[in-house]
Design an enzyme around this catalytic site. Sequence first.
Site, PDB file in Angstrom:
ATOM      1  N   SER A  84       0.628  -1.205  -0.210  1.00  0.00           N
ATOM      2  CA  SER A  84       0.042   0.081  -0.005  1.00  0.00           C
ATOM      3  C   SER A  84       0.719   1.362   0.016  1.00  0.00           C
ATOM      4  CB  SER A  84      -1.094  -0.036   1.321  1.00  0.00           C
ATOM      5  OG  SER A  84      -0.377  -0.218   2.365  1.00  0.00           O
ATOM      6  N   THR A 202      -1.878   3.951   4.091  1.00  0.00           N
ATOM      7  CA  THR A 202      -0.827   4.913   4.040  1.00  0.00           C
ATOM      8  C   THR A 202       0.074   5.136   5.598  1.00  0.00           C
ATOM      9  OG1 THR A 202      -2.732   6.154   3.338  1.00  0.00           O
ATOM     10  CG2 THR A 202      -0.854   7.443   4.199  1.00  0.00           C
ATOM     11  N   THR A 220       1.844   7.064   0.012  1.00  0.00           N
ATOM     12  CA  THR A 220       0.867   5.948  -0.002  1.00  0.00           C
ATOM     13  C   THR A 220       0.825   5.626  -1.525  1.00  0.00           C
ATOM     14  OG1 THR A 220      -1.293   5.144   0.352  1.00  0.00           O
ATOM     15  CG2 THR A 220      -1.390   7.501  -0.390  1.00  0.00           C
ATOM     16  N   ARG A 230      -6.829   8.864 -10.038  1.00  0.00           N
ATOM     17  CA  ARG A 230      -7.325   9.195  -8.621  1.00  0.00           C
ATOM     18  C   ARG A 230      -6.335   9.708  -7.762  1.00  0.00           C
ATOM     19  NH1 ARG A 230      -6.984   7.177  -3.167  1.00  0.00           N
ATOM     20  NH2 ARG A 230      -8.826   7.416  -2.107  1.00  0.00           N
ATOM     21  N   VAL A 231      -6.657  10.642  -6.797  1.00  0.00           N
ATOM     22  CA  VAL A 231      -5.697  11.042  -5.693  1.00  0.00           C
ATOM     23  C   VAL A 231      -6.710  11.071  -4.474  1.00  0.00           C
ATOM     24  CG1 VAL A 231      -4.299  12.931  -4.684  1.00  0.00           C
ATOM     25  CG2 VAL A 231      -4.120  12.319  -7.202  1.00  0.00           C
ATOM     26  N   GLY A 232      -5.932  10.557  -3.366  1.00  0.00           N
ATOM     27  CA  GLY A 232      -6.559  10.542  -2.015  1.00  0.00           C
ATOM     28  C   GLY A 232      -6.289  11.674  -1.204  1.00  0.00           C
ATOM     29  N   ASP A 233      -6.262  11.624  -0.057  1.00  0.00           N
ATOM     30  CA  ASP A 233      -6.043  12.497   0.798  1.00  0.00           C
ATOM     31  C   ASP A 233      -4.656  12.850   1.315  1.00  0.00           C
ATOM     32  OD1 ASP A 233      -6.080  10.008   2.361  1.00  0.00           O
ATOM     33  OD2 ASP A 233      -5.702  10.940   4.032  1.00  0.00           O
ATOM     34  N   THR A 253      -5.208   8.370   7.926  1.00  0.00           N
ATOM     35  CA  THR A 253      -5.236   7.002   7.128  1.00  0.00           C
ATOM     36  C   THR A 253      -6.761   6.450   6.791  1.00  0.00           C
ATOM     37  OG1 THR A 253      -4.215   4.977   7.015  1.00  0.00           O
ATOM     38  CG2 THR A 253      -4.970   5.576   9.142  1.00  0.00           C
ATOM     39  N   GLY A 254      -6.750   5.983   5.721  1.00  0.00           N
ATOM     40  CA  GLY A 254      -8.070   5.321   5.421  1.00  0.00           C
ATOM     41  C   GLY A 254      -8.458   5.947   4.313  1.00  0.00           C
ATOM     42  N   GLY A 256      -9.347   7.979   1.855  1.00  0.00           N
ATOM     43  CA  GLY A 256      -9.016   9.723   1.636  1.00  0.00           C
ATOM     44  C   GLY A 256     -10.140  10.341   1.092  1.00  0.00           C
TER      45      GLY A 256
HETATM   46  N1  GLY Z   1      -5.402   7.449   2.572  1.00  0.00           N
HETATM   47  C1  GLY Z   1      -5.085   6.905   1.376  1.00  0.00           C
HETATM   48  C2  GLY Z   1      -5.757   7.442   0.145  1.00  0.00           C
HETATM   49  O1  GLY Z   1      -7.135   7.449   0.397  1.00  0.00           O
HETATM   50  O2  GLY Z   1      -5.287   7.280  -0.927  1.00  0.00           O
END
Ligand code: GLY
Length: 341
Positions: A84, A202, A220, A230-233, A253-254, A256
Amino acid sequence: MPSRRKFLQSTLLGSAAVLTGDTLWARPYKLIEQVINEPIVISTWDFGKAANVGAWEVLKKGGRAVDAVEAGVQIPEADETNQSIGYGGLPDRDGKVTLDACIMDEHYNCGSVMCLEHIMHPISVARMVMEKTPHIILVGDGALQFALANGFEKINLLTAKSEKDWKEWLKTAKYEPVKNIENQLYDKNKGQMPGGPNNHDTIGMLAMDAAGNFGGACTTSGMAFKMHGRVGDSPVIGAGLYVDNEVGGATATGVGEEVIRIVGAHLIVELMRQGYPPEAACKEGVERIIKRNPTRAKEVQVGFLAMNKKGQFGAYCLQKGFTYAVKSNKEEKIYTAQSIY
Ligand code: GLY
């Protein structure tokens, strides 16, 4: 509920309570006024333990927190068994491993890369964005071009194991996020994640150095088999990570998307500025996610981790199972965060 006047009085006087959402939070200490200059590093999940060791090598020699967090998170970035983060991360639905990372120092400097391919250490590219450009974020091809121009080696991040898992996933190509195994996909037949039960999410890391200064890093490979682009938090300053050297830092974490919606890490730092202890600030963060959409909140995992200028730390999560690792002169330990559900 106390009146606004009383709340202001209690805050200004540094007395015993701070107003949270609906209740009075009994504050076990006064507003942050005394900084204990003891190095400490904390990071998300069990694999944070090994990462903390890398950070500690810097902190124990009196190094800067920002150097410590960069060195620390490089460890899971290079670990191909960690599916991950970084090298060996699970790819997107097109089979491309795209990485997200950000870093922040004690002077509000920050750098971020999003959707970066082919580079082992996105955190170090983020740091270079912070230090060598007038910008904060570089994405995709531009981030790769910048990395290559600055001496980073181009590699194939897709390991045989992650390629095999991706091909397996393609047979059904379903998104099915699993609580506690984060935003990854679950193999119901095997009863575990592709990549094994230790495959979480993450790494977010926060450190305070011997001078009492803060640094933070977050990195991450994001949601497994996500849409390309796609981009997360994690690389979003204020969502996956925020550091304010007057107050402390927070990371997430989790899933995003849920963290971005509430600008999670910045929210938690601001709550600590108001006097919330780190754990209470993290709890307020996850409660905010529930308030925004109670149905969705039941289905996903989000965990927050925070530390203040006194070196006090805490975490909270939606679902049971979020762990975090701590290393200081006093302890080297993995804690389990409290959860709402
Ligand atoms: N927390 C990582 C993501 O959602 O990409």
